[in-house]
Design a protein around this motif. Structure first.
Motif, PDB file in Angstrom:
ATOM      1  N   GLN A  94       0.813  -1.216   0.000  1.00  0.00           N
ATOM      2  CA  GLN A  94       0.000   0.000   0.000  1.00  0.00           C
ATOM      3  C   GLN A  94       0.849   1.272   0.000  1.00  0.00           C
ATOM      4  O   GLN A  94       0.320   2.371  -0.151  1.00  0.00           O
ATOM      5  CB  GLN A  94      -0.928   0.021   1.222  1.00  0.00           C
ATOM      6  CG  GLN A  94      -2.129  -0.919   1.118  1.00  0.00           C
ATOM      7  CD  GLN A  94      -1.743  -2.371   1.329  1.00  0.00           C
ATOM      8  OE1 GLN A  94      -1.120  -2.709   2.333  1.00  0.00           O
ATOM      9  NE2 GLN A  94      -2.103  -3.227   0.385  1.00  0.00           N
ATOM     10  N   LEU A  95       2.161   1.132   0.178  1.00  0.00           N
ATOM     11  CA  LEU A  95       3.037   2.302   0.192  1.00  0.00           C
ATOM     12  C   LEU A  95       3.218   2.847  -1.223  1.00  0.00           C
ATOM     13  O   LEU A  95       3.354   2.094  -2.181  1.00  0.00           O
ATOM     14  CB  LEU A  95       4.403   1.942   0.784  1.00  0.00           C
ATOM     15  CG  LEU A  95       4.443   1.692   2.293  1.00  0.00           C
ATOM     16  CD1 LEU A  95       5.761   1.040   2.692  1.00  0.00           C
ATOM     17  CD2 LEU A  95       4.238   2.998   3.066  1.00  0.00           C
ATOM     18  N   ASP A  96       3.229   4.166  -1.335  1.00  0.00           N
ATOM     19  CA  ASP A  96       3.431   4.848  -2.606  1.00  0.00           C
ATOM     20  C   ASP A  96       4.825   5.484  -2.593  1.00  0.00           C
ATOM     21  O   ASP A  96       5.089   6.400  -1.812  1.00  0.00           O
ATOM     22  CB  ASP A  96       2.359   5.926  -2.795  1.00  0.00           C
ATOM     23  CG  ASP A  96       2.451   6.626  -4.144  1.00  0.00           C
ATOM     24  OD1 ASP A  96       3.451   6.428  -4.864  1.00  0.00           O
ATOM     25  OD2 ASP A  96       1.521   7.392  -4.475  1.00  0.00           O
ATOM     26  N   PHE A  97       5.701   4.996  -3.444  1.00  0.00           N
ATOM     27  CA  PHE A  97       7.090   5.466  -3.459  1.00  0.00           C
ATOM     28  C   PHE A  97       7.344   6.498  -4.565  1.00  0.00           C
ATOM     29  O   PHE A  97       8.499   6.781  -4.885  1.00  0.00           O
ATOM     30  CB  PHE A  97       8.037   4.272  -3.635  1.00  0.00           C
ATOM     31  CG  PHE A  97       8.127   3.378  -2.433  1.00  0.00           C
ATOM     32  CD1 PHE A  97       9.022   3.656  -1.406  1.00  0.00           C
ATOM     33  CD2 PHE A  97       7.315   2.262  -2.325  1.00  0.00           C
ATOM     34  CE1 PHE A  97       9.106   2.827  -0.291  1.00  0.00           C
ATOM     35  CE2 PHE A  97       7.400   1.419  -1.215  1.00  0.00           C
ATOM     36  CZ  PHE A  97       8.298   1.711  -0.199  1.00  0.00           C
ATOM     37  N   THR A  98       6.286   7.087  -5.127  1.00  0.00           N
ATOM     38  CA  THR A  98       6.450   8.012  -6.243  1.00  0.00           C
ATOM     39  C   THR A  98       7.330   9.200  -5.874  1.00  0.00           C
ATOM     40  O   THR A  98       8.303   9.514  -6.575  1.00  0.00           O
ATOM     41  CB  THR A  98       5.071   8.522  -6.727  1.00  0.00           C
ATOM     42  OG1 THR A  98       4.247   7.400  -7.050  1.00  0.00           O
ATOM     43  CG2 THR A  98       5.229   9.407  -7.957  1.00  0.00           C
ATOM     44  N   ARG A  99       7.005   9.881  -4.780  1.00  0.00           N
ATOM     45  CA  ARG A  99       7.816  11.044  -4.352  1.00  0.00           C
ATOM     46  C   ARG A  99       9.171  10.600  -3.829  1.00  0.00           C
ATOM     47  O   ARG A  99      10.187  11.274  -4.051  1.00  0.00           O
ATOM     48  CB  ARG A  99       7.063  11.839  -3.283  1.00  0.00           C
ATOM     49  CG  ARG A  99       5.850  12.588  -3.814  1.00  0.00           C
ATOM     50  CD  ARG A  99       5.216  13.457  -2.747  1.00  0.00           C
ATOM     51  NE  ARG A  99       6.129  14.511  -2.283  1.00  0.00           N
ATOM     52  CZ  ARG A  99       5.795  15.418  -1.370  1.00  0.00           C
ATOM     53  NH1 ARG A  99       4.579  15.410  -0.831  1.00  0.00           N
ATOM     54  NH2 ARG A  99       6.661  16.334  -1.003  1.00  0.00           N
TER      55      ARG A  99
END
Length: 301
Positions: A94-99
């Protein structure tokens, strides 16, 4: 190509969060004091010493949201996990690593944090630190805690250890990957699965039965994780247990037998473990492993 996050300098901020098991806040105070004495600012997350009534340092949503916020916060220069235990595998997808990928920072920890190390290496292509966490600072400012300070501030690691009877001598160079054996075995077949080809792999574990370590090593072998390594580092296997009817070998003997067919260099009893002996290692960074009959060295390239 693995991206190396910026190293820390005085005045930078380290965030402390607990993405897995519960930790009493008081156990992290020495860590906080030490980080501040090194010249860093410290931002303590709510998961440290949370009001959780169960094993975890807050529910999945709380742990996920806090880690996500620290990943995205440009004012935080590194994230130190308070402890491991179990729980990262419940939130990793569920983690978003985009930034984070655009502006990476060092994520530091071991044990259950191996899930993050594997995911960062295989999917995000960002280096991380397998290193002591908050409770380890209570052991005093020993060489292992000092290794974290040196590693965070950009000094290249060069570690030595005594030879072991089971070692296979030789020299290997390559990207360093690895962590807790149980988690490495659990990552197989997931989005966080490690590619170990031409890598130097390191493993360690705690509190396992000998037969369980044997089983996990066969899992690595059968999934061909051991087949084309550049080299292998066997760390500490602490607080090991045996069954009422003995397995018949100690843990190092069991591992040695599984590795017989491979010709790459192998080091046993390297100081990476759940115990005090736990040097800071950069996952995803190139190292050179040299094993002779007199000395073992692991040097960052």
């Amino acid at each position: 190509m693995i991206k190396i996050p910026p190293y820390l300098k005085k005045g930078d901020t380290i965030g402390i969060t607990c993405p897995a098991g519960y930790m009493v806040k008081e156990k992290a105070q020495t860590c906080i004091d030490t980080l501040q004495s090194w010249g860093f600012q410290v931002m303590v997350g709510k998961t440290l010493g949370s009001n959780s009534a169960n094993y975890f340092s807050g529910n999945d949503e709380q742990r996920l949201n806090e880690l996500q916020a620290m990943l995205d916060d440009d004012s935080i220069n590194a994230i130190l996990c308070g402890r491991g235990g179990y729980g990262v595998g419940r939130i990793i997808d569920q983690l978003d690593f985009t930034r984070f990928k655009k502006k990476p920072k060092w994520i530091i920890g071991f044990s259950d944090i191996t899930v993050l190390h594997c995911h960062l290496n295989s999917k995000i292509k960002v280096a991380s630190m397998h290193a002591p966490m908050a409770a380890a600072f209570n052991e005093g400012k020993n060489e292992f805690i000092q290794s974290l300070h040196k590693t965070m501030t950009g000094k290249k690691g060069k570690y030595k250890c005594a030879p072991h009877l089971f070692n296979k001598t030789g020299k290997a160079s390559g990207e360093l990957v690895g962590g807790n054996l149980a988690l490495l075995a659990n990552m197989i077949g997931t989005a966080s699965d490690l590619n170990t080809k031409n890598k130097i792999l390191f493993i360690e574990d705690v509190g396992e039965y000998t037969y369980s370590v044997d089983r996990m090593m066969y899992q690595l072998k059968r999934s061909r994780k051991l087949e084309k390594l550049a080299g292998l580092i066997i760390g500490g296997f602490t607080d090991m247990k045996d069954t009422e009817r003995p397995f018949g070998k100690n843990v190092y003997e069991a591992i040695k037998d599984i590795l017989q067919e491979y010709n790459y260099p192998v080091c046993f009893n390297f100081p990476v473990s759940h115990d005090k002996e736990n040097y800071a290692l950069k996952v995803g960074v190139s190292y050179e492993l040299t094993i002779t009959n007199k000395l073992v060295t692991l040097s960052e390239v």
